[in-house]
Design a protein around this motif. Structure first.
Motif, PDB file in Angstrom:
ATOM      1  N   LYS A  51      27.561  -2.111 -48.874  1.00 18.09           N
ATOM      2  CA  LYS A  51      28.159  -1.223 -49.593  1.00 18.09           C
ATOM      3  C   LYS A  51      28.034   0.018 -49.230  1.00 18.09           C
ATOM      4  N   GLY A  52      26.658  -0.131 -49.132  1.00 20.03           N
ATOM      5  CA  GLY A  52      25.967   1.226 -49.392  1.00 20.03           C
ATOM      6  C   GLY A  52      24.863   0.970 -48.976  1.00 20.03           C
ATOM      7  N   ALA A  53      24.261   3.409 -48.103  1.00 20.31           N
ATOM      8  CA  ALA A  53      23.085   3.222 -47.123  1.00 20.31           C
ATOM      9  C   ALA A  53      22.574   4.913 -47.853  1.00 20.31           C
ATOM     10  N   LEU A  54      21.516   4.475 -48.240  1.00 20.81           N
ATOM     11  CA  LEU A  54      20.888   5.949 -49.026  1.00 20.81           C
ATOM     12  C   LEU A  54      20.134   7.044 -47.659  1.00 20.81           C
ATOM     13  N   LEU A  55      21.072   8.179 -47.143  1.00 20.44           N
ATOM     14  CA  LEU A  55      20.223   8.733 -46.412  1.00 20.44           C
ATOM     15  C   LEU A  55      19.699   9.858 -46.890  1.00 20.44           C
ATOM     16  N   VAL A  56      17.788   9.854 -46.548  1.00 21.71           N
ATOM     17  CA  VAL A  56      16.700  10.844 -47.751  1.00 21.71           C
ATOM     18  C   VAL A  56      16.605  11.485 -46.808  1.00 21.71           C
ATOM     19  N   GLY A  57      16.404  12.190 -47.521  1.00 24.52           N
ATOM     20  CA  GLY A  57      15.134  13.509 -46.363  1.00 24.52           C
ATOM     21  C   GLY A  57      15.704  14.636 -46.679  1.00 24.52           C
ATOM     22  N   LEU A  66      25.325  13.643 -40.531  1.00 22.61           N
ATOM     23  CA  LEU A  66      25.938  12.207 -40.368  1.00 22.61           C
ATOM     24  C   LEU A  66      26.518  11.163 -41.333  1.00 22.61           C
ATOM     25  N   ALA A  67      26.542  11.521 -42.324  1.00 24.42           N
ATOM     26  CA  ALA A  67      28.278  11.025 -42.469  1.00 24.42           C
ATOM     27  C   ALA A  67      29.649  11.010 -42.320  1.00 24.42           C
ATOM     28  N   LYS A  68      29.370  12.588 -41.944  1.00 29.59           N
ATOM     29  CA  LYS A  68      30.868  12.584 -41.729  1.00 29.59           C
ATOM     30  C   LYS A  68      30.741  12.149 -40.387  1.00 29.59           C
ATOM     31  N   ALA A  69      30.415  12.284 -38.915  1.00 23.94           N
ATOM     32  CA  ALA A  69      29.979  12.011 -38.294  1.00 23.94           C
ATOM     33  C   ALA A  69      30.248  10.137 -38.457  1.00 23.94           C
ATOM     34  N   VAL A  70      30.060   9.799 -38.660  1.00 21.90           N
ATOM     35  CA  VAL A  70      30.204   7.660 -39.150  1.00 21.90           C
ATOM     36  C   VAL A  70      31.779   7.915 -39.220  1.00 21.90           C
ATOM     37  N   ALA A  71      32.263   8.629 -40.404  1.00 10.05           N
ATOM     38  CA  ALA A  71      33.696   8.828 -39.919  1.00 10.05           C
ATOM     39  C   ALA A  71      34.729   8.880 -39.204  1.00 10.05           C
ATOM     40  N   ALA A 162      23.410  11.099 -50.428  1.00 11.55           N
ATOM     41  CA  ALA A 162      22.055  11.941 -49.741  1.00 11.55           C
ATOM     42  C   ALA A 162      21.083  12.155 -51.083  1.00 11.55           C
ATOM     43  N   THR A 163      19.693  11.831 -50.731  1.00 10.93           N
ATOM     44  CA  THR A 163      19.155  12.641 -51.635  1.00 10.93           C
ATOM     45  C   THR A 163      17.912  13.317 -50.696  1.00 10.93           C
ATOM     46  N   LEU A 169      15.714   7.759 -58.146  1.00 13.35           N
ATOM     47  CA  LEU A 169      16.838   6.742 -58.588  1.00 13.35           C
ATOM     48  C   LEU A 169      16.447   5.987 -59.319  1.00 13.35           C
ATOM     49  N   ASP A 170      17.464   5.930 -60.856  1.00 17.80           N
ATOM     50  CA  ASP A 170      17.606   4.418 -60.708  1.00 17.80           C
ATOM     51  C   ASP A 170      17.531   3.483 -60.273  1.00 17.80           C
ATOM     52  N   SER A 171      16.655   2.006 -60.327  1.00 13.85           N
ATOM     53  CA  SER A 171      16.555   1.328 -59.948  1.00 13.85           C
ATOM     54  C   SER A 171      17.482   0.407 -59.742  1.00 13.85           C
ATOM     55  N   ALA A 172      18.608   0.557 -60.759  1.00 16.82           N
ATOM     56  CA  ALA A 172      19.913  -0.514 -60.592  1.00 16.82           C
ATOM     57  C   ALA A 172      20.573   0.260 -59.507  1.00 16.82           C
ATOM     58  N   LEU A 173      20.251   1.675 -59.666  1.00 17.16           N
ATOM     59  CA  LEU A 173      21.454   2.006 -58.122  1.00 17.16           C
ATOM     60  C   LEU A 173      20.460   1.248 -56.070  1.00 17.16           C
ATOM     61  N   LEU A 174      19.308   0.644 -56.619  1.00 15.68           N
ATOM     62  CA  LEU A 174      18.960   0.487 -55.505  1.00 15.68           C
ATOM     63  C   LEU A 174      18.862  -0.987 -55.058  1.00 15.68           C
ATOM     64  N   ARG A 175      19.794  -1.777 -55.956  1.00 15.10           N
ATOM     65  CA  ARG A 175      19.199  -3.102 -56.000  1.00 15.10           C
ATOM     66  C   ARG A 175      20.800  -3.634 -54.763  1.00 15.10           C
ATOM     67  N   PRO A 176      20.119  -5.250 -54.766  1.00 14.78           N
ATOM     68  CA  PRO A 176      21.304  -5.794 -53.163  1.00 14.78           C
ATOM     69  C   PRO A 176      22.852  -5.350 -53.728  1.00 14.78           C
ATOM     70  N   GLY A 177      23.806  -5.482 -52.752  1.00  8.81           N
ATOM     71  CA  GLY A 177      24.912  -5.029 -53.403  1.00  8.81           C
ATOM     72  C   GLY A 177      25.538  -3.961 -53.706  1.00  8.81           C
ATOM     73  N   ARG A 178      24.521  -2.539 -54.219  1.00  4.78           N
ATOM     74  CA  ARG A 178      24.969  -1.283 -54.141  1.00  4.78           C
ATOM     75  C   ARG A 178      24.004  -0.981 -53.384  1.00  4.78           C
ATOM     76  N   PHE A 179      22.985   0.106 -53.318  1.00  2.00           N
ATOM     77  CA  PHE A 179      22.292   1.341 -52.447  1.00  2.00           C
ATOM     78  C   PHE A 179      21.364   0.431 -51.639  1.00  2.00           C
ATOM     79  N   ASP A 180      21.991  -0.411 -51.207  1.00  2.00           N
ATOM     80  CA  ASP A 180      19.916  -1.112 -50.818  1.00  2.00           C
ATOM     81  C   ASP A 180      19.325  -1.292 -49.499  1.00  2.00           C
ATOM     82  N   ARG A 181      20.334  -0.312 -48.536  1.00  3.87           N
ATOM     83  CA  ARG A 181      19.675   0.601 -46.939  1.00  3.87           C
ATOM     84  C   ARG A 181      19.454   2.155 -47.322  1.00  3.87           C
TER      85      ARG A 181
END
Ligand code: ATP
Length: 273
Positions: A51-57, A66-71, A162-163, A169-181
């Motif tokens: 459902k979600g991916a985190l862009l880290v940098g 990049l997010a706009k380019a995906v759209a 993005a972050t 980040l709260d670990s709840a955000l990183l759980r499978p089904g959320r921002f797991d990538r």
């Protein structure tokens, strides 16, 4: 920009060719593009698209771009909001805004929701939180989690966030089904900078002595945002000098100016260091 609740729902013209370098990151988001173009092809076999991916940098490295380019590549609407706006501007209504955003996005699916500076809302809830304090941010975060859990991948909404502080980040955000990538977006090396210069030199009228490779050698440590800034600054300097084209000297002066600006900013951020 429309700083109101969130931006969006419009299609964007930006595509991968506007994003220089970042080859690995582009490869990683390619799957999301394919999915957005044809969601049912993926879900019909029972597969689950994240459902979600985190862009880290670090700042200015092209995460928003990049997010706009995906759209743009998928030709789907782009919704965006910034975590810090949420916390600062919408006191008392953050959770409602999140619900509203997801409702609009689902109605326009397939689409992208982009959350810039997610750390502003998504900081670990245990970290220095006073019981009863900062309820606003926690309510907003909770409603984001609820919304993310509340739709299946078959709804066709993909959330990119993005972050530069994934560790906070709260670990709840990183759980499978959320921002797991997590997709890392690093500062460009000399080749990356050359490619970014090439993108931003294109619209300018250049003198024959301007060389992207040489400019990239003169700008170690620069992110894409600073390179874009140098190119614009050089064009303005040349105009002020009543020139017909932007020459290498204008770029050298622009680079000095941008470095000066960065130094000043660093001084303000870390006084006494
Ligand atoms: P922040 O974390 O500060 O929001 P960001 O990583 O989202 O930064 P962007 O807003 O995407 O960075 O980049 C700012 C601008 O810098 C872009 O609009 C673009 O002009 C330029 N830029 C950054 N990276 C690249 C790149 N890889 N290729 C071309 N231009 C770039």
């Amino acid at each position: 920009s429309r700083a109101a609740l969130f931006e969006g729902g419009d299609k964007v013209k930006i595509t991968f060719k506007d994003v220089a370098g970042l080859e690995e990151a582009k490869e990683e988001v390619q799957e999301i593009v394919e999915f957005l173009k044809n969601p049912s092809k993926f879900t019909i076999l029972g597969g689950k698209i994240p459902k979600g991916a985190l862009l880290v940098g670090p700042p200015g490295t092209g995460k928003t771009l990049l997010a706009k380019a995906v759209a743009g590549e998928a030709d789907v609407p782009f919704f965006s909001l910034s975590g810090s706006d949420f916390v600062e501007m919408f006191v008392g209504v953050g959770a409602a805004r999140v619900r509203d955003l997801f409702k609009q996005a689902k109605a326009k699916a397939p689409c992208i929701i982009f959350i810039d500076e997610i750390d502003a809302v998504g900081r670990s809830r245990s970290r220095g939180s006073v019981p009863g304090g900062n309820d606003e941010r926690e309510n907003t975060l909770n409603s984001l989690l609820v919304e993310m859990d509340g739709f299946g991948t078959d709804s066709g909404v993909i959330i990119l966030a993005a972050t530069n502080r994934p560790d906070t980040l709260d670990s709840a955000l990183l759980r499978p089904g959320r921002f797991d990538r997590q997709i890392s977006i690093d500062k460009p090396d000399i080749n990356g900078r050359t490619e970014i210069f090439q993108v931003h030199l294109k619209p300018l009228t250049l003198g024959p002595d301007v060389d992207a490779r040489r400019l990239s050698a003169q700008t170690p440590g620069f992110a894409g945002a600073e390179i874009a800034n140098v190119c614009n600054e050089a064009a303005l300097i040349a105009a002020r000098r009543d020139k017909k084209m932007v020459t290498d000297q204008d770029f050298t002066d622009a680079i000095d100016r941008v470095i000066g600006g960065l130094e000043k900013k660093n001084k303000i951020i870390s006084p006494g260091e």
